[in-house]
Design a protein around this motif. Structure first.
Motif, short mmCIF file in Angstrom:
data_model
loop_
_atom_site.label_atom_id
_atom_site.label_comp_id
_atom_site.label_asym_id
_atom_site.label_seq_id
_atom_site.Cartn_x
_atom_site.Cartn_y
_atom_site.Cartn_z
N LYS A 87 0.84 -1.19 0.00
CA LYS A 87 0.00 0.00 0.00
C LYS A 87 0.88 1.24 0.00
CE LYS A 87 -3.64 2.45 2.53
NZ LYS A 87 -4.52 2.45 3.75
N LEU A 88 0.83 1.99 -1.08
CA LEU A 88 1.63 3.21 -1.20
C LEU A 88 1.00 4.33 -0.38
CD1 LEU A 88 2.45 3.18 -5.04
CD2 LEU A 88 3.77 2.21 -3.15
N LEU A 89 1.85 5.06 0.35
CA LEU A 89 1.39 6.20 1.15
C LEU A 89 1.83 7.50 0.48
CD1 LEU A 89 2.11 4.72 4.71
CD2 LEU A 89 -0.02 4.65 3.38
N GLU A 90 2.65 8.31 1.15
CA GLU A 90 3.04 9.59 0.59
C GLU A 90 4.31 9.49 -0.25
OE1 GLU A 90 5.03 9.35 4.62
OE2 GLU A 90 3.04 8.90 3.79
N VAL A 91 4.44 10.44 -1.19
CA VAL A 91 5.64 10.53 -2.03
C VAL A 91 6.74 11.25 -1.24
CG1 VAL A 91 6.63 11.46 -4.16
CG2 VAL A 91 4.29 10.59 -4.15
N GLU A 92 7.95 10.64 -1.19
CA GLU A 92 9.07 11.24 -0.47
C GLU A 92 10.05 11.94 -1.42
OE1 GLU A 92 10.72 8.01 1.82
OE2 GLU A 92 9.40 8.49 3.51
N GLN A 93 10.22 11.42 -2.61
CA GLN A 93 11.06 12.03 -3.64
C GLN A 93 10.42 11.80 -5.00
OE1 GLN A 93 15.16 10.39 -2.24
NE2 GLN A 93 15.64 12.14 -3.52
N GLU A 94 10.59 12.79 -5.87
CA GLU A 94 9.97 12.67 -7.18
C GLU A 94 10.86 13.30 -8.23
OE1 GLU A 94 5.63 13.50 -9.30
OE2 GLU A 94 6.12 14.38 -7.34
N VAL A 102 9.79 7.92 -5.24
CA VAL A 102 10.11 7.15 -4.04
C VAL A 102 8.98 7.37 -3.05
CG1 VAL A 102 11.73 6.79 -2.16
CG2 VAL A 102 12.59 7.37 -4.44
N TYR A 103 8.36 6.27 -2.62
CA TYR A 103 7.20 6.33 -1.73
C TYR A 103 7.54 5.79 -0.35
CZ TYR A 103 3.78 7.18 -5.51
OH TYR A 103 3.05 7.71 -6.54
N HIS A 104 6.85 6.34 0.65
CA HIS A 104 6.71 5.66 1.94
C HIS A 104 5.51 4.75 1.80
CE1 HIS A 104 5.50 5.90 6.45
NE2 HIS A 104 6.14 4.77 6.17
N PRO A 155 4.34 -12.13 3.30
CA PRO A 155 3.47 -13.32 3.41
C PRO A 155 3.80 -14.20 4.61
CG PRO A 155 5.03 -13.55 1.59
CD PRO A 155 5.14 -12.14 2.07
N ASP A 156 5.01 -14.12 5.12
CA ASP A 156 5.42 -14.99 6.23
C ASP A 156 5.42 -14.27 7.57
OD1 ASP A 156 7.44 -13.31 5.50
OD2 ASP A 156 9.06 -14.78 5.77
N GLN A 157 4.84 -13.06 7.65
CA GLN A 157 4.80 -12.32 8.90
C GLN A 157 3.38 -11.85 9.19
OE1 GLN A 157 7.74 -9.22 9.26
NE2 GLN A 157 9.32 -10.38 8.16
N LYS A 158 3.10 -11.68 10.47
CA LYS A 158 1.77 -11.23 10.88
C LYS A 158 1.63 -9.72 10.82
CE LYS A 158 0.91 -15.17 13.97
NZ LYS A 158 0.57 -15.58 15.35
N GLN A 159 2.69 -9.01 11.17
CA GLN A 159 2.64 -7.56 11.23
C GLN A 159 3.16 -6.93 9.95
OE1 GLN A 159 1.20 -5.84 13.65
NE2 GLN A 159 0.74 -7.76 14.75
N PRO A 160 2.49 -5.89 9.44
CA PRO A 160 3.01 -5.20 8.25
C PRO A 160 4.26 -4.40 8.57
CG PRO A 160 1.10 -4.04 9.15
CD PRO A 160 1.23 -5.31 9.94
N LEU A 161 5.04 -4.09 7.52
CA LEU A 161 6.29 -3.35 7.68
C LEU A 161 6.17 -1.98 7.03
CD1 LEU A 161 8.87 -6.15 6.70
CD2 LEU A 161 8.14 -5.48 9.01
N SER A 162 6.80 -1.00 7.65
CA SER A 162 6.95 0.32 7.02
C SER A 162 8.16 0.25 6.10
CB SER A 162 7.16 1.39 8.10
OG SER A 162 7.33 2.66 7.50
N VAL A 163 7.94 0.52 4.81
CA VAL A 163 8.99 0.29 3.81
C VAL A 163 9.13 1.51 2.90
CG1 VAL A 163 8.64 -2.21 3.80
CG2 VAL A 163 7.34 -0.76 2.21
N THR A 164 10.17 1.46 2.07
CA THR A 164 10.39 2.45 1.01
C THR A 164 10.23 1.75 -0.33
OG1 THR A 164 11.90 3.77 2.36
CG2 THR A 164 12.06 4.03 -0.02
N VAL A 165 9.54 2.39 -1.25
CA VAL A 165 9.27 1.79 -2.57
C VAL A 165 9.78 2.72 -3.66
CG1 VAL A 165 7.46 1.12 -4.19
CG2 VAL A 165 7.28 0.46 -1.79
#
Length: 570
Positions: A302-309, A315-317, A323-333
């Protein structure tokens, strides 16, 4: 500590931890004399005083109830840049028998941007006899900035209640005499150099057809004249063989590698006939095989806000549910916009997964990739760094102390050492391709979207290829030859970036002229707040011959030793 003198009457002289933290970034006391024992390592170290620090505080006490007279003076190397220091104790008096402190105020005139040597000389007998009076020389290097008077704007007029004009007037006659003397010495030096150059040219005339080399000994700096070797100003004070300054110099000399054949191609061999290791570009590996192991469903991201463009890259937050974890991760895309070309998508994938499958604390790994449906923009998923891109972080910093700069440099070197041990080359080492977490924990990343997000760092020289011209080694720039030594050159530029808080290297040089300028021996200038030891490491990385540059592992050893010597002073 090294014992210089220890007698029946004792003295304590030190800088407390709060002041040391401001100057060196170390939470520790800096002892010059402790119970009558002189710390010659501390006296031999020149402490750099940043522009925003004007007041130096020292603590002392005469122990044992003995009367201990002292005589103190302060010498300033450049009175045009720094007004005569003001201190709150007498030139001659008695050291208090109770814990007390005294201060020296270093007031910049705002006329020059330079470093000014300041020497505080204290003569105090630490014995019952006054015949043998030790001399303590405490050295500082004050950084002054043009237009800044005593750390504040010139328009404020007074600093600490003392008019700068009054302070300068007190020593105007002395300044005139010093200026005349310096001018005379300068003219003598110019005359000597002219004679020496004339003699040298006469001897060289029979060989005018031979091209002069542009090795490390002939390097010139942009904006400041300094050779890469011993002509760089030295913060260390020469002493006996046990002194820290000499130790640092000897370990620095180890960076000069013994001559080896230059690895100009993948098939270059040594003089003994053994083949050189064949290094590869991870961008050229099988992308489809990597994507097979990284592919995840679009619904997990799930893409959130744009950090660089950039023009086509973003680059998104984001939030990612492995699939192998219960808790979601905060990532960079990293991804591209709708309507991007096939070439742009292909470059994102090849560069975005270049470090996939490599596990190291100083490398940013890849968590996954969304590549379906094929008509949708691909997304590369990375672990999120709390402080983001290193270059942007540096440009928002106020300052970094030497310890922090060395730490960043060592972490990037450790990442390169791992890549080189796998026979892989990065080929784009720069702060823009690093991320940083809390505590200045740095990781080297891929270079995906770097050309789009940092367009001023890349240039095309008519060959339809955007390259990081001002970070490239000379052989890479001129002949597109890449070796571990080329990564070392780029690392030297990265360390310069860290030292200057993300400034642009060779900003005044046209990209089309870079190759010719580097062949002439021009190199980056020493940053105003850069210790000589760090700058010498940089200049060794920028030697023309790749075989003369230090290896990554040698640089790690040197910087680790430099850090240990720094720790020894406090």
């Amino acid at each position: 500590m090294a014992v210089v003198d220890q007698c029946s009457s004792s003295l304590n002289l030190y800088v407390d931890s709060d002041d040391v933290k401001k100057l060196l970034g170390v939470n520790s006391q800096l002892w010059y004399v402790q119970n009558g024992t002189v710390n010659k390592y501390a006296l031999g170290y020149v402490v750099v005083v940043p522009p925003h620090v004007d007041l130096l505080t020292f603590h002392w006490q005469a122990l044992g109830g003995m009367t201990m007279p002292y005589n103190m003076s302060v010498q300033v190397g450049n009175r045009e840049a720094l007004a005569p220091p003001v201190y709150n104790i007498s030139d001659q008096s008695i050291v208090p028998t109770y814990p007390s402190s005294w201060t020296i105020r270093l007031i910049c005139t705002g006329k020059l941007t330079t470093q000014v040597d300041v020497t505080i000389t204290i003569k105090v007998p630490m014995s019952t006899s006054l015949v043998n009076t030790p001399t303590l020389n405490i050295r500082r290097k004050k950084i002054c900035l043009r237009g800044k008077v005593g750390g504040i704007s010139e328009r404020d007029g007074e600093v600490g209640g003392i008019s700068v004009e009054v302070l300068e007037a007190r020593h105007s006659t002395t300044v005139v005499y010093i200026t005349i003397s310096c001018l005379g010495v300068f003219l003598l030096v110019v005359a000597f150099l002219a004679i020496f150059n004339h003699i040298k040219n006469n001897k060289a005339r029979p060989n005018t057809g031979r091209r002069r080399g542009t090795g490390a000994s002939e390097q010139r700096t942009v904006g400041r004249s300094a050779a890469s070797g011993g002509n760089v100003p030295n913060n260390q004070v020469s002493g006996d063989s046990g002194g820290a300054g000499k130790t640092s110099q000897s370990s620095l000399s180890e960076l000069r590698r013994s001559p080896q054949p230059t690895n100009t191609t993948a098939t270059t061999t040594t003089t003994t006939g053994s083949p050189e290791p064949q290094y590869t570009d991870p961008r050229l590996s099988d992308i489809s095989a990597k994507l097979t192991g990284l592919s995840v469903n679009k619904e997990t991201l799930k893409l959130l806000e744009v950090e660089q463009e950039g023009t086509f890259g973003r680059v998104y937050h984001a939030v990612y549910q492995p699939p192998d974890q219960k808790q979601p991760l905060s990532v960079t895309v990293k991804t591209v916009i709708d309507g991007s070309s096939e070439v742009q998508r292909s470059v994102l994938l090849s560069e975005g997964v270049m470090l996939a499958g490599l596990n190291h604390d100083q490398l940013l790994g890849v968590l996954g990739a969304v590549v379906t449906p094929p008509e949708a923009p691909p997304c590369i998923i990375f672990p999120r760094s709390s402080q983001g891109n290193l270059k942007r972080f540096l440009q928002g910093c106020h300052t970094l102390v030497t310890r922090e700069v060395v730490g960043v440099g060592v972490q990037v070197l450790q990442a390169l050492s791992f890549l080189h041990s796998r026979l892989l080359l990065h080929k784009d080492v720069a702060t823009r391709n690093c991320v940083v977490d809390e505590g200045l924990h740095v990781k080297l990343t891929d270079c995906a979207l770097a050309r789009d997000l940092f367009p001023s760092d890349y240039h095309c020289l008519g060959d339809n290829e955007n390259r990081p011209i001002k970070w490239l080694a000379l052989e890479s720039l001129a002949h597109k030859v890449f070796t571990p030594a080329a990564d070392v050159w780029s690392w030297g530029v990265l360390l310069w970036e860290v030292m200057t808080l993300g400034q642009q290297p060779y900003a005044e040089i046209d990209p089309f002229e870079m190759s010719a300028v580097l062949r002439q021996g021009v190199r980056l200038a020493q940053p105003i707040n850069c210790p000589d030891e760090l700058f010498k490491a940089m200049t060794f990385c920028w030697t023309t011959a790749p075989r003369e540059r230090p290896t990554v592992d040698e640089l790690v050893i040197y910087l680790t030793n430099f850090q240990q010597h720094l720790d020894r002073y406090v």
